[in-house]
Design a protein around this motif. Structure first.
Motif, mmCIF file in Angstrom:
data_model
loop_
_atom_site.group_PDB
_atom_site.id
_atom_site.type_symbol
_atom_site.label_atom_id
_atom_site.label_comp_id
_atom_site.label_asym_id
_atom_site.label_seq_id
_atom_site.Cartn_x
_atom_site.Cartn_y
_atom_site.Cartn_z
ATOM 1 N N ASN B 151 55.151 78.792 41.400
ATOM 2 C CA ASN B 151 54.971 78.965 40.050
ATOM 3 C C ASN B 151 54.297 77.660 39.411
ATOM 4 O OD1 ASN B 151 54.776 80.550 37.981
ATOM 5 N ND2 ASN B 151 56.519 79.671 37.129
ATOM 6 N N ILE B 152 54.892 76.615 39.391
ATOM 7 C CA ILE B 152 54.386 75.197 38.838
ATOM 8 C C ILE B 152 52.941 75.194 39.210
ATOM 9 C CG2 ILE B 152 54.639 72.926 38.953
ATOM 10 C CD1 ILE B 152 57.413 73.200 39.000
ATOM 11 N N VAL B 153 52.674 75.473 40.719
ATOM 12 C CA VAL B 153 51.195 75.293 41.054
ATOM 13 C C VAL B 153 50.304 76.125 40.789
ATOM 14 C CG1 VAL B 153 49.973 74.552 43.221
ATOM 15 C CG2 VAL B 153 52.246 73.842 43.055
ATOM 16 N N VAL B 154 50.553 77.534 41.025
ATOM 17 C CA VAL B 154 49.761 78.495 40.773
ATOM 18 C C VAL B 154 49.756 78.888 39.153
ATOM 19 C CG1 VAL B 154 49.077 80.869 41.243
ATOM 20 C CG2 VAL B 154 49.957 79.144 43.178
ATOM 21 N N ALA B 369 51.848 84.061 51.649
ATOM 22 C CA ALA B 369 51.191 85.050 50.915
ATOM 23 C C ALA B 369 52.288 85.870 50.485
ATOM 24 C CB ALA B 369 50.593 86.369 51.730
ATOM 25 N N LEU B 370 53.367 85.928 50.745
ATOM 26 C CA LEU B 370 54.745 86.725 50.400
ATOM 27 C C LEU B 370 54.987 85.937 48.992
ATOM 28 C CD1 LEU B 370 57.188 88.327 50.018
ATOM 29 C CD2 LEU B 370 58.033 86.988 51.649
ATOM 30 N N ILE B 371 55.016 84.467 49.167
ATOM 31 C CA ILE B 371 55.290 83.643 48.077
ATOM 32 C C ILE B 371 54.488 83.751 46.676
ATOM 33 C CG2 ILE B 371 56.385 81.280 47.267
ATOM 34 C CD1 ILE B 371 56.502 80.560 50.425
ATOM 35 N N VAL B 372 53.374 83.935 47.401
ATOM 36 C CA VAL B 372 51.979 84.007 45.938
ATOM 37 C C VAL B 372 52.245 85.343 45.367
ATOM 38 C CG1 VAL B 372 49.583 84.454 45.754
ATOM 39 C CG2 VAL B 372 50.379 82.626 47.345
ATOM 40 N N ALA B 373 52.730 86.456 46.358
ATOM 41 C CA ALA B 373 52.886 87.920 45.738
ATOM 42 C C ALA B 373 54.233 87.746 44.562
ATOM 43 C CB ALA B 373 53.323 88.936 46.875
ATOM 44 N N ILE B 374 55.290 86.986 44.977
ATOM 45 C CA ILE B 374 56.568 86.664 44.313
ATOM 46 C C ILE B 374 55.807 86.262 42.870
ATOM 47 C CG2 ILE B 374 58.553 85.252 43.978
ATOM 48 C CD1 ILE B 374 58.964 85.560 46.693
ATOM 49 N N VAL B 375 55.078 85.135 42.883
ATOM 50 C CA VAL B 375 54.439 84.370 41.816
ATOM 51 C C VAL B 375 53.801 85.337 40.941
ATOM 52 C CG1 VAL B 375 53.168 82.705 40.679
ATOM 53 C CG2 VAL B 375 54.868 82.319 42.893
ATOM 54 N N VAL B 376 52.960 86.161 41.562
ATOM 55 C CA VAL B 376 52.016 87.179 40.784
ATOM 56 C C VAL B 376 52.834 88.154 40.003
ATOM 57 C CG1 VAL B 376 50.382 89.011 41.081
ATOM 58 C CG2 VAL B 376 49.998 86.820 42.398
ATOM 59 N N LEU B 377 53.761 88.815 40.708
ATOM 60 C CA LEU B 377 54.616 90.128 40.246
ATOM 61 C C LEU B 377 55.444 89.177 39.207
ATOM 62 C CD1 LEU B 377 55.147 92.789 40.721
ATOM 63 C CD2 LEU B 377 57.425 92.059 41.979
ATOM 64 N N GLY B 378 55.784 87.932 39.352
ATOM 65 C CA GLY B 378 56.457 87.496 38.067
ATOM 66 C C GLY B 378 55.814 87.182 36.995
ATOM 67 N N GLY B 379 54.479 87.160 37.237
ATOM 68 C CA GLY B 379 53.602 86.885 36.038
ATOM 69 C C GLY B 379 53.016 85.664 35.776
ATOM 70 N N LEU B 380 52.785 84.809 36.826
ATOM 71 C CA LEU B 380 52.052 83.404 36.797
ATOM 72 C C LEU B 380 52.590 82.893 35.659
ATOM 73 C CD1 LEU B 380 48.505 85.147 37.466
ATOM 74 C CD2 LEU B 380 49.670 83.605 39.065
#
Lengths: 287, 445, 305
Positions: B151-154, B369-380
């Motif tokens: 989340n810090i990075v993306v 990709a799963l971790i990206v999905a977590i960050v995306v769902l969590g709201g960037l």
């Protein structure tokens, strides 16, 4: 080279693909004065700005010298030029070149004391007004991670100082009531002023304004020109301004540089520019 | 197709039927061969029934959607939807809500007491009771950690890192290789791991962080794969696909969780006079992990208000403006990359010690990709959102075992839907308010 | 270094490279027109491999045995359906996001890629699939143990790839549609003002790119015979590397990049190490992006301030 000048531009040239955008531009900006850069559309004004502020690299032979913060800064070298033959026999120059290649760039120009605004506002629109000004003070803030996490005294003090400075500039630009509003939601005129305030927060000696009055109504425009004059008189800031509004330019500028087709057409005081047949021809076309 | 009719407010049945038929035809072309005809050696198996069901669903769905979006309610819905996509950022009001202040300690205490309940009364918690439940929770916390790091990075710095799993792998292998080659134990590895992973992040990041968005995404994806392939092929160091075993977790280097003790350490259960249970080790890992997660949450909370965090977000919004203000964009990005990497490294160490074993197959692109999905769902950008998303996305597949095959499918759909529906996540972004000694501002705040 | 091995690797590299080149065209066209990487493109290629195998199996049910006829029908079938996939991807994962943040379409494309992989895995099974060898026979040059072997299938790949590129080049250079594509690539706003339906052009570009990927999928299936639902990922990244190597946005660059990458990868695995050939390709990608992001034929980007 004029020693009293804050900025000396010599032999500035740049090419995009095969098109020569600027050829051999020479002028200087005197200290604590307002210099205007004018010219018809496409004359290369913004390109000059982008070269000065380090977004474009001037072509070979370009020399930009900024005399600020008590030293003379070579604005071209800071961007990380390509290696030259003589670098290989001169180790210190070689090391310097590598340093600028790795860590150099546009940001060093600003740190040397030259701040700019943009033709189309580039605010951090989703951040609050104060935050916009705090980002600009990044270099003077306490950045140590540990100090920040534990909120040590010097961290809090540096933040307090930055907030004070931000509020001083907000007050100067009559934005103090907007401190905790979202920048993107300000009306256009206030956004324009906020951008100048943000540039001032980097403690520049030379401020480059790219069409600051574009889109403002006459009242706002008059207010803005008064603020720019106060910057020069009260804060001893040198200002380089691109502007199409000739009334404003003639009113505030001490010195005008006229560009046309990537060349300096004329360089002089407002009165001289007004009477120059060359400038009139360029603007209105020859009869 | 329906946009032309938005303003006329007249429902055309013919339009709806055409829309539905077109959608149905396309669905037939798409699903017919891939779903309907299943390869079986050089033969085909007929599965057309399922394909036709899909086509029927899409056709009728499109028909009713077309009718709905032509109706006044549908038009209003579309307008509302369009407004919902635009984010409205607000500035925080100084909150004196007592409930909110008590909420965090309450959650912490609940999370802290969970493994005790799970151990003593496993039936009470259903699937989440007992040792198995605790291991699931450990996994969820590991993903929380990974989500926070990425989340810090993306989310904050706006750098799409598709190879985040590389740092996860580096952390995990750092534990096993440090154990096998250098004789390091869990504790020494854990303490060095953030620095080590951050160093790796700096080496990988510095040359590539000048690149803009899309290129960076694919280069980091490349890094993720390079690390995995090297781990897979450097058999003399990593034993390749066979994997490596991790050292035992010890109770602060003083007690062992083994039944008979190990390395001259007394067994944990004997020392405390408890009956031996293999769960103790996991409860201990869980608690450690919980503390680390809260620590990272705290640091994250501070970071976003610190100059570095502000610079990340400014960079995400406008890189050119940042450069014009004297920020070295490469170093600012690098700091985000390194801090993200160090969190990933810590997560990796926990992963390896909880599994007791690592091999490269845990670190595929799918994991990234799963971790990206977590960050995306969590709201960037929202730490709270990411934490909830991580827990939901790891626990949900446990609850819905029958659907576990469809997990990745769901993540894919979720990522697309989220980007269309709420690109900035479900949690509304809020900016911190700043007070100052100056009078006007004080009044405002 | 044995000359015949060297030549053999060059031939293999040329074959591999034409496949990369065909897929790279899809990346380069989409990047040229909307400035984004189509992350799902590798999976479009993967879907086309499945489609071609399904078509071959379908034809064998009808008892058709003539190889040229089978190949012709398989090509048409695969290209049409894969193009539909390309169109749908644009419609679902890109068009609703126009005007959104830069990160949004990237993420939705990755979502699409995950979806496609899992969708194929669920409907077709996770195991490796194969097709019977349709193009048999080979050409040997040289004697004894020192020979260079070119299978007819390899020859077919190179020839079809060249043919496919020529057709695409004709479409882009000579037709009205192609002119609109080029105009949209140069300046989307201006093209829109001149009455070009830019949404349709963007769709067309996705369809053309997918058609090229479909051609690659059929050719690879015919030559190697085996594939699984995961091939799109690695091949996709390599094809992207080829596109960057040649200069992203440039069609001849994509082909050139594909061939250079294919040959160097082939030589690397032939003479240095097979296990690390993917690592080699990834490292190449990183190095190009650091030192020459504009590739061999691309134009350097001027930052807009």
């Amino acid at each position: 080279m004029d020693n009293n000048a804050i900025l000396n531009v010599a032999h500035l040239n740049i090419k995009f693909g095969g098109i020569i955008a600027l050829k051999d531009i020479n002028f200087h900006v005197p200290r604590a004065s307002i210099t205007a850069l004018i010219g018809p559309n496409g004359a290369g004004k913004t390109t000059v700005f982008n070269c000065l502020t380090g977004f474009y690299k001037g072509g070979p032979g370009s020399k930009l010298t900024l005399s600020s913060k008590n030293k003379s800064n070579n604005l071209v070298e800071m961007l990380g030029e390509g290696f030259k033959l003589q670098d290989f026999i001169n180790p210190p120059a070689f090391v310097k070149r590598i340093y600028f290649k790795m860590f150099g760039g546009t940001h060093l120009v600003c740190r040397a004391g030259l701040a700019r605004t943009f033709q189309n506002n580039r605010l951090f629109e989703e951040m609050s007004v104060v935050e916009n000004l705090l980002v600009a003070q990044h270099m003077s803030l306490e950045k140590s991670l540990l100090k920040g996490v534990f909120q040590t005294k010097d961290y809090l003090e540096s933040q307090e100082r930055a907030l004070d400075k931000a509020h001083d500039w907000l007050k100067f630009f009559k934005l103090d009531k907007r401190a905790n509003d979202i920048a993107g939601e300000l009306p256009y005129g206030e956004q324009k002023r906020l951008e100048i305030a943000r540039a001032m927060c980097t403690s520049p000696e030379l401020l480059c304004l790219d069409e600051p009055a574009a889109g403002l109504n006459p009242a706002e425009s008059a207010e803005l020109s008064e603020l720019i004059i106060r910057l020069r008189d009260e804060h001893r800031i040198s200002v380089l301004i691109i502007e199409h509004d000739m009334h404003l330019v003639m009113k505030i500028a001490d010195h005008i540089v006229v560009l046309n087709y990537g060349e300096v057409l004329f360089d002089g005081t407002p009165a001289e520019v007004r009477n120059s047949s060359k400038v009139i021809d360029a603007y209105l076309g020859k009869e | 197709m329906n946009t032309s009719n938005i303003h006329s407010h007249k429902v055309s049945l013919r339009l709806a039927i055409t829309d539905a038929l077109v959608a149905g035809l396309i669905a037939l072309v798409l699903f017919g061969p891939i779903v309907g005809l299943v390869l079986d050696g050089y033969e085909l198996r007929n599965n057309m029934g399922v394909a036709f069901i899909f086509v029927a669903i899409i056709t009728t769905g499109r028909f009713f959607a077309s009718l709905f979006f032509q109706s006044p309610i549908g038009v209003r819905f579309l307008e509302k939807f369009a407004r919902g996509r635009k984010v409205r950022v607000t500035v925080a009001q100084a909150s004196t809500n007592k409930f909110k202040k008590l909420l965090l300690p309450a959650i912490f205490l609940a999370a802290l007491s969970y493994p005790v309940i799970a151990h003593v009364a496993p039936d009470l918690l259903g699937v989440f009771g007992g040792k198995y439940g605790i291991t699931i929770m450990i996994l969820a916390l590991i993903y929380v950690l990974l989500g926070l790091g990425l989340n810090i990075v993306v989310g904050l710095a706006g750098l799409l890192d598709l190879g985040y799993v590389a740092f996860y792998a580096i952390g995990a292998y750092w534990l096993t290789i440090g154990y096998a080659e250098l004789g390091l134990g869990f504790w020494s590895v854990l303490i060095i791991s953030p620095i080590f992973a951050a160093g790796c992040g700096a080496i990988l990041g510095f040359p590539v962080l000048r690149m803009h968005g899309d290129y960076l995404a694919i280069v980091t994806l490349g890094f993720g794969e390079i690390i995995r392939l090297v781990l897979n092929n450097w058999t003399s160091l990593t034993r390749g696909p066979n994997g490596m075993s991790a050292p035992d977790v010890t109770f602060f280097n003083m007690l062992s969780f083994n039944k008979r003790g190990a390395d001259n350490l007394q067994p944990f259960h004997e020392f405390f006079g408890l009956e031996y249970s293999s769960s103790f080790q996991f409860i201990y890992i869980y608690w450690l992990l919980l503390i680390v997660v809260f620590l990272v949450l705290y640091i994250n909370h501070r970071l976003v208000q610190m100059p570095v965090g502000r610079a990340w977000e400014a960079l995400r919004e406008d890189e050119i403006a940042c450069r014009s203000l004297g920020l070295n964009h490469v170093l600012v990005k690098l700091s985000a990359f390194m801090i993200g990497a160090s969190v990933g490294g810590v997560a990796g160490v926990f992963f390896a010690s909880y599994q007791g074993f690592v091999n490269p197959s845990s670190f595929t692109f799918l994991e990234s990709a799963l971790i990206v999905a977590i960050v995306v769902l969590g709201g960037l950008g929202s730490a709270l959102g990411v934490t909830i998303a991580a827990i939901v996305l790891t626990l949900l597949p446990e609850l819905l075992r029958e659907f576990s095959d469809y997990r990745v499918l769901m993540f894919g759909i979720l990522m697309i839907v989220m980007m269309i529906w709420r690109p900035r996540g479900l949690v509304k972004p809020v900016r911190p308010a700043f007070e100052s000694d100056k009078e006007q501002v004080k009044q405002k705040a | 270094m044995d000359l015949h091995i060297f030549i053999q690797q060059l031939v293999n590299g040329l074959v591999l490279g034409s496949v990369y080149g065909l897929i790279a065209i899809g990346y380069t066209m989409v990047y040229g027109i909307i400035g984004m990487i189509n992350f799902a493109h590798g999976d479009v290629y993967m879907v086309s491999a499945y489609l071609s195998a399904i078509a071959i199996a379908l034809l064998s049910i009808f008892g058709i045995a003539s190889a040229p006829f089978i190949i012709f029908v398989v090509l048409i079938f695969t290209i049409i359906i894969t193009s539909c996939y390309g169109w749908t991807i644009e419609r679902v994962a890109y068009r609703p996001l126009r005007g959104s943040t830069r990160l949004a379409p990237l993420i939705s494309a990755i979502g699409m890629s995950l979806f496609l992989q899992n969708y194929v895995q669920l409907s077709q099974g996770a195991s490796t699939q194969g097709v019977p060898n349709l193009i048999k026979g080979n050409l040997r040059i040289g004697e004894g143990n020192d020979f260079v072997q070119i299978t007819y299938a390899q020859g077919f790949i190179v020839i079809s790839a060249i043919f496919g590129m020529l057709i695409l080049n004709f479409i882009i250079q000579k037709t009205s549609m192609g002119r609109q594509c080029r105009a949209t690539q140069q300046d989307r706003t201006m093209a829109g003002l001149l009455g070009i339906n830019t949404d349709r052009i963007i769709s067309t570009v996705f369809v053309l790119g997918s058609a090229m990927a479909a051609l690659a999928g059929v050719l690879v299936t015919l030559n190697y015979g085996t594939f699984d639902f995961y091939i799109g990922f690695i091949t996709g990244v390599k094809a992207f590397t080829a596109a960057v190597l040649g200069g992203i946005g440039s069609l001849p660059g994509a082909i050139l990049g594909g061939i250079v990458l294919g040959m160097s990868e082939s030589l690397f695995s032939g003479f240095i190490n097979t296990d690390y050939k993917d690592v080699f390709a990834f490292c190449l990608l990183v190095l190009i992006l650091i030192f020459r992001p504009s590739g061999i034929l691309g134009k350097p980007e001027v930052e807009k301030v």
